[in-house]
Write a protein that holds these residues in place. Structure first.
Motif, PDB file in Angstrom:
ATOM      1  N   GLN A 185      -5.778 -49.164 -72.347  1.00 39.44           N
ATOM      2  CA  GLN A 185      -4.768 -50.629 -72.269  1.00 39.44           C
ATOM      3  C   GLN A 185      -4.109 -50.450 -73.650  1.00 39.44           C
ATOM      4  OE1 GLN A 185      -4.707 -51.693 -69.129  1.00 39.44           O
ATOM      5  NE2 GLN A 185      -2.508 -51.931 -69.922  1.00 39.44           N
ATOM      6  N   PRO A 186      -2.520 -50.498 -73.934  1.00 40.54           N
ATOM      7  CA  PRO A 186      -1.922 -50.790 -74.899  1.00 40.54           C
ATOM      8  C   PRO A 186      -1.892 -52.071 -75.115  1.00 40.54           C
ATOM      9  CG  PRO A 186      -0.640 -49.058 -73.534  1.00 40.54           C
ATOM     10  CD  PRO A 186      -1.941 -49.752 -72.325  1.00 40.54           C
ATOM     11  N   LEU A 187      -1.490 -52.526 -73.959  1.00 41.30           N
ATOM     12  CA  LEU A 187      -1.193 -54.183 -74.219  1.00 41.30           C
ATOM     13  C   LEU A 187      -2.421 -55.240 -73.330  1.00 41.30           C
ATOM     14  CD1 LEU A 187       2.597 -54.199 -74.913  1.00 41.30           C
ATOM     15  CD2 LEU A 187       1.057 -53.975 -76.446  1.00 41.30           C
ATOM     16  N   TYR A 188      -1.645 -56.274 -73.741  1.00 42.19           N
ATOM     17  CA  TYR A 188      -3.118 -57.384 -73.292  1.00 42.19           C
ATOM     18  C   TYR A 188      -1.524 -58.708 -73.107  1.00 42.19           C
ATOM     19  CZ  TYR A 188      -6.768 -58.421 -69.561  1.00 42.19           C
ATOM     20  OH  TYR A 188      -6.950 -58.973 -68.480  1.00 42.19           O
ATOM     21  N   LEU A 238       8.212 -54.264 -71.982  1.00 42.23           N
ATOM     22  CA  LEU A 238       6.039 -54.422 -72.006  1.00 42.23           C
ATOM     23  C   LEU A 238       5.416 -53.772 -70.970  1.00 42.23           C
ATOM     24  CD1 LEU A 238       6.605 -57.227 -74.891  1.00 42.23           C
ATOM     25  CD2 LEU A 238       6.860 -54.671 -74.362  1.00 42.23           C
ATOM     26  N   LEU A 239       6.251 -54.828 -69.702  1.00 44.85           N
ATOM     27  CA  LEU A 239       4.844 -54.539 -68.954  1.00 44.85           C
ATOM     28  C   LEU A 239       4.805 -52.973 -68.318  1.00 44.85           C
ATOM     29  CD1 LEU A 239       7.274 -56.987 -66.070  1.00 44.85           C
ATOM     30  CD2 LEU A 239       5.176 -57.321 -67.519  1.00 44.85           C
ATOM     31  N   ASP A 240       5.333 -52.040 -68.500  1.00 39.58           N
ATOM     32  CA  ASP A 240       4.798 -51.094 -67.875  1.00 39.58           C
ATOM     33  C   ASP A 240       3.362 -50.636 -68.873  1.00 39.58           C
ATOM     34  OD1 ASP A 240       6.985 -50.821 -66.679  1.00 39.58           O
ATOM     35  OD2 ASP A 240       8.059 -49.521 -68.085  1.00 39.58           O
ATOM     36  N   TYR A 241       2.786 -51.338 -70.260  1.00 39.23           N
ATOM     37  CA  TYR A 241       2.049 -51.183 -71.062  1.00 39.23           C
ATOM     38  C   TYR A 241       0.637 -51.950 -71.119  1.00 39.23           C
ATOM     39  CZ  TYR A 241       5.748 -48.177 -72.472  1.00 39.23           C
ATOM     40  OH  TYR A 241       6.776 -46.509 -72.794  1.00 39.23           O
ATOM     41  N   ALA A 242       0.872 -53.340 -69.768  1.00 40.52           N
ATOM     42  CA  ALA A 242      -0.144 -54.124 -69.888  1.00 40.52           C
ATOM     43  C   ALA A 242      -0.651 -53.926 -68.513  1.00 40.52           C
ATOM     44  CB  ALA A 242       0.954 -55.518 -69.480  1.00 40.52           C
ATOM     45  N   GLU A 243      -2.397 -55.332 -69.148  1.00 40.06           N
ATOM     46  CA  GLU A 243      -2.620 -54.952 -67.830  1.00 40.06           C
ATOM     47  C   GLU A 243      -2.433 -55.163 -66.404  1.00 40.06           C
ATOM     48  OE1 GLU A 243      -2.389 -59.900 -68.880  1.00 40.06           O
ATOM     49  OE2 GLU A 243      -2.226 -57.590 -70.138  1.00 40.06           O
ATOM     50  N   ALA A 257     -10.106 -60.740 -74.003  1.00 42.75           N
ATOM     51  CA  ALA A 257     -10.120 -59.153 -73.118  1.00 42.75           C
ATOM     52  C   ALA A 257      -9.932 -58.219 -74.602  1.00 42.75           C
ATOM     53  CB  ALA A 257      -9.114 -58.981 -72.905  1.00 42.75           C
ATOM     54  N   PHE A 258      -9.389 -59.251 -75.909  1.00 48.79           N
ATOM     55  CA  PHE A 258      -8.545 -58.512 -76.597  1.00 48.79           C
ATOM     56  C   PHE A 258      -9.766 -58.083 -77.822  1.00 48.79           C
ATOM     57  CE2 PHE A 258      -6.689 -58.602 -81.478  1.00 48.79           C
ATOM     58  CZ  PHE A 258      -6.152 -57.027 -81.396  1.00 48.79           C
ATOM     59  N   ALA A 259     -10.282 -59.321 -77.954  1.00 47.04           N
ATOM     60  CA  ALA A 259     -11.101 -59.187 -79.217  1.00 47.04           C
ATOM     61  C   ALA A 259     -12.878 -58.176 -78.018  1.00 47.04           C
ATOM     62  CB  ALA A 259     -12.482 -60.228 -78.734  1.00 47.04           C
ATOM     63  N   ARG A 260     -12.631 -58.051 -77.630  1.00 53.79           N
ATOM     64  CA  ARG A 260     -13.534 -57.154 -76.569  1.00 53.79           C
ATOM     65  C   ARG A 260     -13.385 -55.575 -76.086  1.00 53.79           C
ATOM     66  NH1 ARG A 260     -16.495 -60.840 -71.605  1.00 53.79           N
ATOM     67  NH2 ARG A 260     -17.476 -62.536 -73.107  1.00 53.79           N
ATOM     68  N   GLY A 261     -12.509 -55.057 -77.502  1.00 56.07           N
ATOM     69  CA  GLY A 261     -11.655 -54.205 -77.102  1.00 56.07           C
ATOM     70  C   GLY A 261     -11.009 -53.651 -75.648  1.00 56.07           C
ATOM     71  N   GLN A 262     -10.590 -54.335 -75.163  1.00 52.78           N
ATOM     72  CA  GLN A 262      -9.974 -54.288 -73.726  1.00 52.78           C
ATOM     73  C   GLN A 262      -8.577 -53.517 -73.861  1.00 52.78           C
ATOM     74  OE1 GLN A 262     -10.937 -56.589 -70.550  1.00 52.78           O
ATOM     75  NE2 GLN A 262     -12.486 -56.983 -71.173  1.00 52.78           N
ATOM     76  N   SER A 263      -8.345 -54.095 -75.103  1.00 51.30           N
ATOM     77  CA  SER A 263      -6.562 -53.296 -75.051  1.00 51.30           C
ATOM     78  C   SER A 263      -6.744 -52.943 -76.457  1.00 51.30           C
ATOM     79  CB  SER A 263      -5.865 -54.357 -74.670  1.00 51.30           C
ATOM     80  OG  SER A 263      -5.751 -55.262 -75.908  1.00 51.30           O
ATOM     81  N   ALA A 264      -5.807 -52.432 -77.079  1.00 51.44           N
ATOM     82  CA  ALA A 264      -5.276 -52.472 -78.199  1.00 51.44           C
ATOM     83  C   ALA A 264      -5.073 -53.144 -79.227  1.00 51.44           C
ATOM     84  CB  ALA A 264      -5.042 -50.654 -78.231  1.00 51.44           C
TER      85      ALA A 264
END
Length: 432
Positions: A185-188, A238-243, A257-264
């Motif tokens: 996932q690119p973005l959260y 940005l929505l195209d690259y979000a959760e 989510a970001f802390a757990r590596g679920q997005s770059a």
């Protein structure tokens, strides 16, 4: 005294005055042999740092006693005290619409004769000037600490995959597509909490619109439809690259989510770093300025004044207050605050930049910064909710509808201010 107009400006808090215990007023609480200086800060999270600062000041001054209060709901308490004309000596507030309103009410002293103002980075002095509804002669705040917003990224993940930091919008979208192709996932975004919509909005807006956009709209020189179109369109991208369904997840969810590596990557401000680190203390985070433009040279770092100090106009202890401000602006004192709260020093000098903001260093050191656009938005307008509603609109013409509404609502909520500015221009510039 405040006139009737200014009293009405703060009348919104009259209903909470009953039963509220006010803080000590100016000149109270000090030993008889000392001059009492009271500072009220709006940052309760910084109480530990302020306790250390006050202790150091009082230990080194025999003739002045400094009290620093950082209560919860400080802005509400301050407004109530202003109505009662129970003023502290110094207030610590952000560089936002509250500062604009207090300055417009003529509550603050001109501190141009304080030598320390010459040590402030020019960008932050400019930000305060742009917050003035009507241009004022003088300087009315001493910017202290700032934060920055752009893109936080997982440094280990980037190094593992060999991803390059983008400098332009095309490079950024290409990176997002490359990350997606790796099944990551690119973005959260976490847009359930509407205020989080401001993070990418502001970071895009500083690069794609003028720093004084709101003032220019008030003067009738432009519209938001004209100034914000590219910002709105890139928010949609940005929505195209979000959760999936970012409106189902809030700020805490996104940080986790970001802390757990679920997005770059995570488009958010530096203020989110402590929350992220609370989930993953060892996370290797870095950041870069939002690459909003077609060329890197056009990009601007979104940085705003998180804390600044203003002196109340009617304070009788100016000499003692200035001594406090001089102490607060010593490098060692500023570093105490930064070590506790993080962020960027508004003072010129060799201050440590947090490792998580290393990627923004060149922008900070070269003063390539502009304020958060939402610092100029009236809270009653709820622009964050308007942005969320716009992004939820999947019908054709969503951007047109949003921008038309923005212009319409702006006139509604800023009618008196726009009239005041027009009157000022007629009187000073002969503008019809």
């Amino acid at each position: 005294m405040l006139n009737g107009k200014r009293v009405r400006r703060f009348s919104v808090v009259l209903g909470i005055m009953a039963g509220m215990a006010s803080l000590a007023g100016c000149g109270q609480g000090a030993p008889e042999s000392k001059t009492e200086v009271e500072l009220v800060s709006y940052k309760p999270e910084a109480v530990k740092a302020f306790e250390e600062i006050a202790e150091r000041f009082n230990a080194s001054h025999d003739d002045i006693h400094l009290t620093i209060d950082s209560p919860n709901e400080a802005m509400t308490i301050l407004k109530t005290r202003f109505i009662r004309e129970d003023y502290p000596d110094i207030v610590g507030i952000g560089g936002d619409i509250n500062y604009s309103n207090f300055l417009d009410a003529e509550l603050f002293m001109d501190i141009s004769d304080l030598e320390e103002v010459t040590e402030v980075k020019q960008s932050y002095l400019d930000m305060d000037k742009k917050l003035e509804f009507i241009p004022q002669e003088g300087i009315y705040a001493l910017p202290y600490a700032a934060n920055a917003a752009g893109i936080l990224y997982n440094k280990d993940m980037f190094e593992e995959h060999g991803w390059e930091i983008p400098g332009t919008w095309d490079e950024f979208t290409a990176l997002c597509n490359e990350i997606k192709s790796n099944g990551i996932q690119p973005l959260y975004l976490g847009y359930k909490d509407t205020w989080t919509c401001y993070a990418p909005w502001n970071a895009l807006a500083v690069g794609l619109s003028d720093a004084d956009t709101c003032s220019q709209v008030n003067m009738g020189n432009t519209t938001f439809t004209e100034s914000y179109r590219e910002v709105a369109e890139k928010m949609q991208v940005l929505l195209d690259y979000a959760e999936p369904n970012p409106y189902a997840y809030g700020y805490n969810d996104a940080c986790t989510a970001f802390a757990r590596g679920q997005s770059a990557m995570y488009p958010i401000g530096s203020y989110a770093i402590p929350q992220i680190k609370s989930v993953n203390p060892s996370m290797n985070i870095d950041s870069f300025t939002f690459p909003a433009n077609a060329s890197e040279e056009e990009n601007v770092l979104n940085s705003g004044i998180d804390l600044q100090f203003s002196v109340m106009k009617n304070c009788e202890n100016k000499e003692a207050v200035y001594e406090v401000l001089r102490f607060l602006y010593e490098d060692e004192t500023i570093q105490i605050y930064l070590d506790d709260q993080g962020g960027i020093a508004c003072k010129e000098g060799d201050f440590q930049i947090p490792a998580e903001l290393e990627g923004m260093r060149s922008y900070i050191e070269n003063d390539r910064m502009a304020d958060y656009q939402d610092h100029h938005y009236p809270s009653e307008m709820s622009v964050d909710a308007m942005i969320q509603t716009f992004l939820l609109d999947t019908q054709e013409g969503a951007a047109d509808r949003f921008l038309e509404r923005f212009d319409k609502e702006w006139k509604r909520y800023n009618r008196d201010l726009i009239w005041k500015i027009q009157q000022y221009r007629q009187e000073t510039e002969g503008v019809d």
